[in-house]
Design a protein around this motif. Structure first.
Motif, mmCIF file in Angstrom:
data_model
loop_
_atom_site.group_PDB
_atom_site.id
_atom_site.type_symbol
_atom_site.label_atom_id
_atom_site.label_comp_id
_atom_site.label_asym_id
_atom_site.label_seq_id
_atom_site.Cartn_x
_atom_site.Cartn_y
_atom_site.Cartn_z
ATOM 1 N N LYS A 91 0.837 -1.202 0.000
ATOM 2 C CA LYS A 91 0.000 0.000 0.000
ATOM 3 C C LYS A 91 0.874 1.256 0.000
ATOM 4 O O LYS A 91 0.692 2.166 -0.817
ATOM 5 C CB LYS A 91 -0.910 -0.013 1.237
ATOM 6 C CG LYS A 91 -1.735 1.238 1.391
ATOM 7 C CD LYS A 91 -2.436 1.248 2.747
ATOM 8 C CE LYS A 91 -2.536 2.664 3.285
ATOM 9 N NZ LYS A 91 -2.946 2.693 4.681
ATOM 10 N N THR A 92 1.860 1.289 0.900
ATOM 11 C CA THR A 92 2.746 2.464 0.968
ATOM 12 C C THR A 92 3.590 2.567 -0.298
ATOM 13 O O THR A 92 3.805 3.667 -0.816
ATOM 14 C CB THR A 92 3.608 2.397 2.245
ATOM 15 O OG1 THR A 92 2.739 2.512 3.379
ATOM 16 C CG2 THR A 92 4.647 3.497 2.292
ATOM 17 N N HIS A 98 3.195 6.749 -6.782
ATOM 18 C CA HIS A 98 2.273 7.684 -7.434
ATOM 19 C C HIS A 98 2.210 9.039 -6.735
ATOM 20 O O HIS A 98 1.313 9.834 -7.019
ATOM 21 C CB HIS A 98 0.878 7.045 -7.534
ATOM 22 C CG HIS A 98 0.912 5.815 -8.394
ATOM 23 N ND1 HIS A 98 1.129 4.546 -7.881
ATOM 24 C CD2 HIS A 98 0.857 5.666 -9.734
ATOM 25 C CE1 HIS A 98 1.175 3.681 -8.872
ATOM 26 N NE2 HIS A 98 1.010 4.320 -10.005
ATOM 27 N N ALA A 99 3.138 9.286 -5.816
ATOM 28 C CA ALA A 99 3.203 10.558 -5.074
ATOM 29 C C ALA A 99 1.845 10.910 -4.454
ATOM 30 O O ALA A 99 1.459 12.069 -4.412
ATOM 31 C CB ALA A 99 3.697 11.684 -5.977
ATOM 32 N N TYR A 100 1.149 9.885 -3.956
ATOM 33 C CA TYR A 100 -0.141 10.100 -3.305
ATOM 34 C C TYR A 100 0.140 10.263 -1.814
ATOM 35 O O TYR A 100 0.170 9.298 -1.056
ATOM 36 C CB TYR A 100 -1.080 8.913 -3.583
ATOM 37 C CG TYR A 100 -2.484 9.147 -3.072
ATOM 38 C CD1 TYR A 100 -3.356 9.996 -3.751
ATOM 39 C CD2 TYR A 100 -2.937 8.539 -1.900
ATOM 40 C CE1 TYR A 100 -4.643 10.227 -3.277
ATOM 41 C CE2 TYR A 100 -4.217 8.757 -1.418
ATOM 42 C CZ TYR A 100 -5.068 9.607 -2.112
ATOM 43 O OH TYR A 100 -6.339 9.832 -1.642
ATOM 44 N N ILE A 106 4.520 8.666 3.330
ATOM 45 C CA ILE A 106 4.584 8.828 1.868
ATOM 46 C C ILE A 106 5.067 10.240 1.513
ATOM 47 O O ILE A 106 5.849 10.438 0.575
ATOM 48 C CB ILE A 106 3.226 8.484 1.222
ATOM 49 C CG1 ILE A 106 2.840 7.048 1.603
ATOM 50 C CG2 ILE A 106 3.286 8.644 -0.299
ATOM 51 C CD1 ILE A 106 1.433 6.650 1.226
ATOM 52 N N ARG A 107 4.661 11.215 2.307
ATOM 53 C CA ARG A 107 5.138 12.600 2.119
ATOM 54 C C ARG A 107 6.676 12.637 2.236
ATOM 55 O O ARG A 107 7.374 13.221 1.404
ATOM 56 C CB ARG A 107 4.471 13.500 3.172
ATOM 57 C CG ARG A 107 5.009 14.897 3.273
ATOM 58 C CD ARG A 107 4.592 15.770 2.119
ATOM 59 N NE ARG A 107 5.252 17.068 2.163
ATOM 60 C CZ ARG A 107 5.539 17.778 1.087
ATOM 61 N NH1 ARG A 107 5.210 17.365 -0.119
ATOM 62 N NH2 ARG A 107 6.144 18.941 1.201
ATOM 63 N N ALA A 142 12.234 6.723 -10.333
ATOM 64 C CA ALA A 142 12.220 8.064 -9.719
ATOM 65 C C ALA A 142 13.432 8.277 -8.818
ATOM 66 O O ALA A 142 13.644 9.384 -8.313
ATOM 67 C CB ALA A 142 10.927 8.250 -8.932
ATOM 68 N N GLY A 143 14.201 7.207 -8.579
ATOM 69 C CA GLY A 143 15.434 7.374 -7.804
ATOM 70 C C GLY A 143 15.533 6.551 -6.535
ATOM 71 O O GLY A 143 16.548 6.590 -5.844
#
Ligand SMILES: Cc1cc2nc3c(=O)[nH]c(=O)nc-3n(C[C@H](O)[C@H](O)[C@H](O)COP(=O)(O)O)c2cc1C
Length: 202
Positions: A91-92, A98-100, A106-107, A142-143
């Motif tokens: 989930k994470t 998706h930068a959600y 996630i932030r 994305a890295g």
């Protein structure tokens, strides 16, 4: 300045990896740990380690609620050396890919990607669906460094704790944290001698 590392623990199996990382990081010189544990992460800690979230938080220099967007680590202006998500649930992982940014974990991972800081993800699930694999690819592109817990059997682990410590040694060395757990192939000359071509294996 201290080496600031955010450690995010989510609800995948493998809480022991995060716990041992935190134990070692708390002993290392010049390392400052910022901890976030998701609600599910707390449940898995209890289930797998038989300890409380507070026991884990006690090892960190700072800890934050997963919904505390006022925390310093919620902003890229608070410079970190990197972020480790260990273990990382599917989930994470999906949120990161998706930068959600629905929680501080996630932030924090998203900030590491945009600021080009180190982001290490330890995803754990088996088997993996195509969606899981695609999310790992997206995060990697994305890295992020994708580091599932896969033990190195060539170091001949004696038990479960040595298996865990080998992986934790690798996590620590990715963050350049000195520890007795980090091992280099080639440093044990006797082990290498066992594999000389004359032994008939090749
Ligand atoms: C004991 C236990 C083990 C779990 N193991 C995994 C796992 O290995 N991988 C995974 O993706 N989810 C696992 N889950 C499910 C996650 O905890 C669940 O999807 C949760 O919503 C993840 O939320 P988080 O990412 O905010 O922590 C497990 C749940 C429990 C209770």
């Amino acid at each position: 300045m201290a080496k600031r590392i955010a450690l995010c623990i989510t609800g995948a199996s493998g809480a022991a990896f995060a716990y041992r990382f935190l134990e070692e990081a708390s002993k290392a010189n010049g390392v400052e740990t910022h901890l976030v544990i998701s609600k599910s992460g707390g449940m898995v800690i209890k289930q797998e380690l038989g300890i409380s979230v507070q026991d884990v938080q006690g090892l960190a220099d700072f800890s934050y609620d997963e919904h505390n967007f006022m925390a310093p680590i919620a902003s890229g202006s608070f410079r970190l050396c990197g972020t480790l998500v260990s273990p990382c649930s599917m989930k994470t992982l999906s949120g990161i890919a998706h930068a959600y940014e629905s929680n501080l974990i996630i932030r924090c991972a998203s900030i590491a990607l945009k600021e080009k800081w180190k982001l290490v993800l330890m995803p754990r699930e088996t088997p993996l669906s195509t969606i899981h694999i695609k999310n790992m690819l997206e995060a990697s592109r994305a890295g992020a460094i994708i580091m599932p817990p896969m033990p190195q059997f060539y170091f001949k682990p004696k038990d479960i704790s040595s298996l865990i410590d080998m992986t934790v040694g690798k996590m620590l060395s990715i963050f350049d944290i000195e520890s007795s757990l980090s091992r280099e192939w080639g440093s044990d000359k006797a082990a290498l001698k066992e594999f000389e071509p004359s032994d008939g294996i090749y």
